[in-house]
Design an enzyme around this catalytic site. Structure first.
Site, PDB file in Angstrom:
ATOM      1  N   HIS A  19      17.183  58.014  -5.746  1.00 21.35           N
ATOM      2  CA  HIS A  19      18.606  58.198  -5.397  1.00 21.35           C
ATOM      3  C   HIS A  19      18.804  58.268  -3.883  1.00 21.35           C
ATOM      4  O   HIS A  19      19.740  58.920  -3.414  1.00 21.35           O
ATOM      5  CB  HIS A  19      19.185  59.457  -6.052  1.00 21.35           C
ATOM      6  CG  HIS A  19      18.834  59.593  -7.503  1.00 21.35           C
ATOM      7  ND1 HIS A  19      19.581  59.031  -8.501  1.00 21.35           N
ATOM      8  CD2 HIS A  19      17.775  60.182  -8.108  1.00 21.35           C
ATOM      9  CE1 HIS A  19      19.021  59.292  -9.670  1.00 21.35           C
ATOM     10  NE2 HIS A  19      17.911  59.979  -9.454  1.00 21.35           N
ATOM     11  N   LYS A  26      21.856  47.046  21.512  1.00 21.55           N
ATOM     12  CA  LYS A  26      21.523  46.717  20.123  1.00 21.55           C
ATOM     13  C   LYS A  26      20.256  45.895  19.957  1.00 21.55           C
ATOM     14  O   LYS A  26      19.950  45.010  20.742  1.00 21.55           O
ATOM     15  CB  LYS A  26      22.670  45.927  19.492  1.00 21.55           C
ATOM     16  CG  LYS A  26      23.931  46.741  19.349  1.00 21.55           C
ATOM     17  CD  LYS A  26      23.846  47.727  18.218  1.00 21.55           C
ATOM     18  CE  LYS A  26      24.418  47.082  16.965  1.00 21.55           C
ATOM     19  NZ  LYS A  26      24.394  48.034  15.858  1.00 21.55           N
TER      20      LYS A  26
END
Ligand code: ARG
Length: 464
Positions: free
Chosen positions: A164, A291
């Protein structure tokens, strides 16, 4: 534009027609733009067919010699890029046959005896896919080998295992990568399976019903490395199951690559920081100077959809077709080729990228300290001291709540405090609360104990 390089002329299709086909229809129905990729397979198939025709006395020995000489020249022209592909000749089969006839005359016109483009194209695709599967198998193997090398270096490196997307239990990074080695092993066996079923010869079915000539299909099958012949002529020309199976197997590979990509992207996010990818597999941003984006895994994840689309396209292509051959079948090639190209490029680039994955064990360890990853180990510890598992589960759940309130790990709670949750807890509890203890305890085949991971790597290497 590609089309401009194709020769156009006003030839009518045949004596059957009173007017030439319209230019638009010519372009619409032609497949030579894409099916010329199968030229080598087409020539191979024709040579085997011609050899059989000569052996059976259907054409003469000098016809065969002329066909062989002409085909050698054509193969050379295609390799050299000097072959003039013509839209008028519609597809790869007619282009080559037309050139052959131009080169060797009547012998070229005899080649198509006892054959149709319907069994010819079915044969070509099977030959093409067979070679393609052999390439793909090698690439899957290379990716497995690359994963195994990294897995070996990190057979003992703890990583939080997730369920999960929540920290669940410690595993080793090597163990995690071995999961992908297994998926790729199944992929290889799926392709091998598909290859075995596709490896039957359609030639001899001719248009759909077989031929009146005394052909020897077994001989042609042997010449072309097929395991046997297609049993039914109608099925031989109309079946594309093998193309669908290929795309289904490719789709599953892409599913696996896509899941791996998703993990790489997640792991590389600065929020997680488990790994870094080599710069040559990433790109920057045109506006944000800081980035470094994981473009390769993101594109692989995206291209997975495209491969699924081809699978769905092929299934839909076939579902409404009555027996036997219909022109619809010509639409099988572009999805097939694009599936193969996408898969091959993806596997190549991943095998290249995986060795350069830089692992950051300190961040993996830090994440493990935050998620109560050894809570199950504490429950198991209590069970081994006689507590029924459900009671142990409850005791540990309360301990986790207490640790959470103090914002610390289970192992940071003092012994006395732990004992408040169960008097069965002793000093030795801290051995099971450590990550190393938790890993080592899962010491069975398929488990994450480093000794087991190393043994699994050795077994996987043998299977490669
Ligand atoms: N270009 C065709 C294909 O790809 C070859 C077979 C054509 N046969 C026919 N009867 N029109 O399927």
């Amino acid at each position: 534009m590609l089309i401009a390089t194709f020769i156009m002329s006003d030839n009518t299709w045949s004596g059957r027609f009173a007017e030439p086909v319209s230019e638009l229809v010519k372009r619409y129905t032609a497949s030579v733009f894409f099916d010329r990729r199968m030229a080598a397979q087409d020539i191979r198939g024709s040579l085997a067919h011609a050899k059989m025709l000569a052996r059976q006395g259907i054409i003469g020995a000098q016809d065969l010699a002329a066909i062989e000489g002409g085909m050698a020249q054509i193969a050379g022209e295609i390799d050299a890029g000097s072959f003039e592909w013509s839209l008028d000749a519609e597809d790869v089969h007619l282009n080559i046959e037309k050139r052959l006839t131009a080169l060797v005359g009547d012998a070229g016109k005899r080649l198509h005896t006892g054959r149709s483009r319907n069994d010819q194209v079915a044969t070509d695709i099977r030959l093409w896919l067979r070679d393609c599967i052999d390439d793909i198998d090698g690439l899957l193997r290379n990716l497995q080998a690359a994963l195994l090398d990294v897995a070996e270096r990190h057979a003992e490196t703890p990583l939080p295992g997730f369920t999960h997307l929540q920290v669940a239990q410690p595993v080793t990074f090597g163990h995690h990568l071995l999961a992908y080695v297994e998926m790729l092993a199944r992929d290889r066996s799926r392709f091998a399976d598909a290859r075995r079923r596709m490896n039957r010869l359609p030639l001899g079915a001719a248009a759909l019903a077989g031929t009146t000539f005394p052909i020897d299909r077994e001989f042609v099958a042997q010449e072309l490395g097929f395991d046997g012949v297609c049993e039914n002529s109608l099925d031989a020309v109309s079946d594309r199951d093998f193309a669908i199976e290929f795309c289904a197997a490719a789709s599953l590979v892409m599913t696996h690559v896509s899941r791996f990509s998703e993990e790489l992207i997640l792991w590389m996010s600065p929020r997680v920081g488990f790994i870094d990818l080599a710069d040559r597999f990433c790109t920057g941003s045109s506006i944000m100077p800081q980035k470094k984006n994981p473009d390769v895994p993101e594109l692989a994840r995206g291209k997975t959809g495209r491969v699924y689309g081809h699978l769905m396209g092929l299934l839909t292509l076939m579902k409404g077709q009555p027996l036997a051959y219909n022109k619809d079948n010509q639409e099988d090639k572009e999805p097939l080729f694009d599936t193969a190209d996408t898969l091959i490029d993806t596997l190549r680039i991943f095998a290249d990228m995986v060795p350069g994955v830089r692992v950051k064990p300190e961040n993996m360890a830090a994440a493990l300290r935050q998620g109560y990853a050894t809570a199950t180990d504490l429950a198991d510890y209590l069970v081994k001291r006689g507590l029924p598992f459900r009671d142990a589960h409850e005791a540990v759940a309360r301990a986790v709540r207490a640790a959470e309130a103090k914002n610390c790990d289970l192992a940071d709670l003092p012994l006395a405090e732990l004992q408040a949750f169960s008097p069965l807890i002793g000093k030795d509890v801290f051995d099971v609360l450590t990550v190393a203890g938790s890993l080592a305890a899962r010491d069975h085949i398929g488990g994450t104990a480093p000794v087991q991971v190393k043994a699994a790597i050795a077994r996987a290497r043998l299977r490669l």
